[in-house]
Each structure stands twice: as structure tokens, then as C-alpha cells.
Design an enzyme around this catalytic site. Structure first.
Site, PDB file in Angstrom:
ATOM      1  N   PHE A 120       0.848  -1.191   0.000  1.00  0.00           N
ATOM      2  CA  PHE A 120       0.000   0.000   0.000  1.00  0.00           C
ATOM      3  C   PHE A 120       0.887   1.246   0.000  1.00  0.00           C
ATOM      4  CE2 PHE A 120      -2.897   3.114   1.919  1.00  0.00           C
ATOM      5  CZ  PHE A 120      -4.042   2.892   1.178  1.00  0.00           C
ATOM      6  N   LYS A 124     -11.296  -0.831   9.018  1.00  0.00           N
ATOM      7  CA  LYS A 124     -11.587  -1.869   8.024  1.00  0.00           C
ATOM      8  C   LYS A 124     -12.344  -3.002   8.719  1.00  0.00           C
ATOM      9  CE  LYS A 124      -7.875  -0.279   5.100  1.00  0.00           C
ATOM     10  NZ  LYS A 124      -6.419  -0.221   4.969  1.00  0.00           N
TER      11      LYS A 124
END
Ligand SMILES: *Cc1c(COP(=O)(O)O)cnc(C)c1O
Length: 426
Positions: free
Chosen positions: A132, A227
Site C-alpha cells: 500500500f 476496516k
């Protein structure tokens, strides 16, 4: 052939089925939406609204500043951290909740580099090219500041790169784009054999599957609150360090780069000199955001509620079943539409998502799906990403989502210009 009726039968037999009622989406208002993006923003727990209202109206409104003590505000972060610890193979006191994943990564990477500082020949921080981006930006910035280099490699090249030049190996356990999962224990062992310290980002694994940081003998970890932990948009993140490093930090009186007053050994002594708090406590910088913490606790509690039904192991079993079903249905119902699986087919090598590449229309296909109420997301340049969150995703949702995808593909509606308008967040 799998039928919709089969999927309904699997939902009836699902030991986790009752846990969906913990989420607002189980209410009538959310009818018609199939949410396959809990890997990006976890769904709203039904309890969160009332909890926030109580914190605002009663604890803040009436209790005012007294609530730091009387409502336990000052201890809330650690209470949540100890709950998260149970999901990631960590012991109480080894985790803190604070700041964002990016900021926590900066702090734990700083610790890892400090530990390796006595070994100047180790001049590399190694990571994956497909990691990421924020992880790479943080690592690159920090490596440069320390006179080290960030070396990026393809996933399969990493083992061969581990040698005496590597100070830190920084990996995300489950790749955000492909869903590929690293073998944490094996890679950690290989990195240790080469003398490197390993930092794991659990953004796509904490709350989605069993993680055993101590079992893997990992060094440092960070993870995300919004998340799979369902903490709400921008929820505080967490950080963990192995007890051997906590002992080293204590012995060295090591201070993290964002040494702030609430990470001080005695914040309310208000002394002008900094003295780090013991162990992970030093990783706190400033005042924790109470509203966000309250929401995060509601989110983490939705996972702990699975405990009587088999806990995180049962969540993992259902996650594998959901991703298997989705992959099988897409490949049979949408064959010939140029959707290519980019997630590992072997269940043990993937997290809780399934991603398909579409060379020319990935963005448009996802927009057309979202217009039909099936919410996944798009990751440039070509990936359609679908996250599966066993606490609230049903087998029939998987069936219905693929039925919509099939219609989007066979009708060709995704080619309509309205689906090619780019929003800021994809
Ligand atoms: C989601 C995610 C982040 C998010 O970082 P923030 O600081 O919360 O914006 C970081 N790393 C990975 C691997 C992620 O998936």
C-alpha cells in the site's frame, strides 16, 4: 451448479448468521444494498449511534471534564487495545490504540531502525513494490532520514533479498490489491535468520482472519481500525511490539519520534523533561479522540461477539467459504467477459477478499455495479475488489452480487458514459 436456494440453505446452517443483527445494515433501511467493501470501511454497528450519543450528551455534556476519570475516558484506549490483542495473538499491554496506521508505522519503523542502528552495514529497508503506497512513502521518508535505502521487490523475490544488508523487512500481511497473504511465521523466521527486524501491517488481516504475532515471533505490527474492526471512518489505528523490544526500549529509555505528553511516564507531573512511559505506553503521543474511540470499541466488540460461535477461526472458515463461492460463481456466470482472477486460488494464500482484473473497464464496471446496489471498489489501474466480512455478509449476498455483475457484463451497460465519471475516492 450452485443455486440461490443452495446459498439460502448455507445461510440457514451458518453458525455466525445471528451476528449480522449487530449491524445497522440488518435494518430495513439498508434493504437492497449488498456491501462488499468492509475491507475498506467496515459497516456501522447498530450499537455505535447510541454509544456516541451517550458519550456526547451524557459523558461530555453532563460529565464535562470529570469524564476523563468518572467515565473512564483515560483508560478507554488501553481497554480497546487489549481487546484487539486477543484477535492478533498479542498479550495484554502489548498493543496501543492511537493515531492512524500511517503514523503508527512511522513510530514502529523508527523503533525497528533504532534497534538496528548499531549495525551500520544494514542499510536497507525492504518492502514489496505492490505494498500500500502510504507504507512505502512512510518507509522511504524514514529510510532517507536515517541514511538508509528503501528497496522494493516483487513478492517472490523477497526471500532472496534477505541478507546482512537488510535492517528491516516491512510487509503488509494481506495485499490490499490482490488479497494475497504472506506466510507470516515463515517469512519472519527467514528475516530473523538474516538478522533483519520485521514490521507487519495488519490492515487487511486484523479482524478478518487469525493472526498470531507472538506465535510467529514477529517484531512489530500496525493495523487499521476502520476496516475489519468496524471502527468507523478514520477510526484510530493500533500498534504492537514484541516483549523483547519493549524490554529493549525500556532499558534504553528509547523515545519514539513523536514523544508527546500522554506517552510520558507521568503525564500529570507536568515536568519539562521527557521520560518515556513503560513499554508500549510511549507510543501514545497526544490526547486520544474519545468519540472515535467509543465507536472503535463498538466495532471491536462485534468481533468479540463471535467468540461463543467459534471466534476468529469460525470467521476465517466462513470467509474462505464466501470467497470460494464468489470466485466460482463469477467464473461460471461471467465467463467470456474478460474478468481475470488476481487473488490466489489457494484459500490459504489469500485474505478475505477476491479481486478480478478487467483490462479496459474496471472502473466503469464497478460504478455500474454500485449503481445496482452492489458496493465493492476499484483499485487502479484495473482491479475490481470485493471484500467479504463474515459477520454480516451472507451466502445469498454473494449469489445476488454475482447475478448483478452478470447483468452488468451481459447488458454492456457499464460502457455508458455516466459510469466513466471519476469521483475523488474510488
Ligand atoms: C488501509 C491501509 C492503510 C491506511 O492508513 P491510514 O493511515 O489509516 O490512512 C495503511 N496501510 C495499509 C496496508 C492499508 O491497507
Amino acid at each position: 451448479m450452485i443455486t440461490r436456494r443452495d446459498c439460502l440453505a448455507r445461510d440457514s446452517a451458518d453458525p455466525l448468521a445471528s451476528l449480522r443483527a449487530q449491524f445497522a445494515m440488518a435494518g430495513a433501511d439498508a434493504e437492497g444494498v449488498i456491501y462488499l467493501d468492509g475491507n475498506s470501511l467496515g459497516a456501522l454497528p447498530a450499537a455505535t449511534g447510541d454509544r456516541i450519543k451517550a458519550v456526547v450528551e451524557s459523558e461530555w455534556g453532563v460529565g464535562l471534564i470529570r469524564s476523563w476519570n468518572s467515565a473512564g475516558w483515560i483508560d478507554l484506549g488501553q481497554r480497546i487495545a487489549d481487546k484487539i490483542a486477543t484477535l492478533i495473538g498479542a498479550a495484554p499491554g502489548e498493543v496501543v490504540v492511537a493515531d492512524s496506521t500511517s503514523v503508527n508505522l512511522y513510530k514502529v519503523l523508527s523503533a525497528a531502525l533504532a534497534i538496528q542502528k548499531t549495525r551500520p552495514a544494514r542499510a536497507a529497508v525492504v518492502s514489496e513494490r505492490t505494498n500500500f503506497p502510504t507504507d512505502l512513502y512512510i518507509a522511504d521518508t524514514l529510510a532517507r532520514a536515517h541514511g538508509l535505502e528503501l528497496v522494493l521487490a516483487e513478492t517472490d523475490e523477497i526471500p532472496a533479498l534477505l541478507d546482512e544488508r537488510v535492517a528491516v523487512l516491512m510487509l503488509t500481511h494481506v495485499n490490499y490489491r490482490t488479497g494475497r497473504m504472506h506466510r507470516m511465521a515463515d517469512i519472519t523466521e527467514a528475516a530473523h535468520a538474516a538478522g533483519a527486524v520485521v514490521v507487519w501491517d495488519l490492515a487487511h488481516s486484523a479482524g478478518a482472519l487469525p493472526v498470531d504475532l507472538n506465535g510467529a515471533d514477529a517484531d512489530f505490527a500496525v493495523g487499521c481500525g476502520y476496516k475489519y474492526l468496524n471502527g468507523g471512518p478514520g477510526a484510530p489505528a493500533f500498534a504492537w511490539a514484541h516483549a523483547r523490544h519493549l524490554a529493549w526500549m525500556d532499558q534504553q529509555q528509547w523515545r519514539q519520534p513523536l514523544a508527546g505528553w500522554l506517552g510520558h511516564a507521568a503525564p500529570f507531573a507536568f515536568t519539562p523533561d521527557y521520560r518515556p512511559g513503560a513499554g508500549m505506553a510511549r507510543f501514545i503521543c497526544g490526547t486520544p479522540p474519545m468519540l472515535s474511540l467509543a465507536a472503535l470499541e463498538c466495532g471491536v466488540d462485534t468481533l468479540l461477539a463471535a467468540e461463543p460461535f467459534g471466534g476468529i477461526a469460525a470467521i476465517r472458515d466462513k470467509s474462505i467459504a464466501l470467497t470460494e463461492l464468489f470466485i466460482a460463481l463469477v467464473e461460471s456466470h461471467c465467463a467470456g467477459h474478460e474478468l481475470t482472477l488476481v487473488t490466489p486460488r489457494a484459500a490459504g494464500a489469500r485474505g478475505s477478499q477476491a479481486s478480478f482484473a478487467h483490462a479496459t473497464g474496471g472502473y466503469q464496471v464497478m460504478q455500474a455495479l454500485i449503481a445496482r446496489g452492489v458496493i465493492g471498489d476499484f483499485r487502479a489501474p484495473d482491479i475490481l475488489r470485493f471484500g467479504f466480512t463474515p459477520l454480516y455478509t451472507r451466502f445469498v449476498d454473494v449469489w445476488d452480487a454475482v447475478a448483478q455483475l452478470e447483468e452488468v457484463m451481459t447488458s454492456g451497460e457499464w460502457r455508458e458514459p455516466r459510469f466513466n465519471i471519476r469521483a475523488a475516492v474510488t
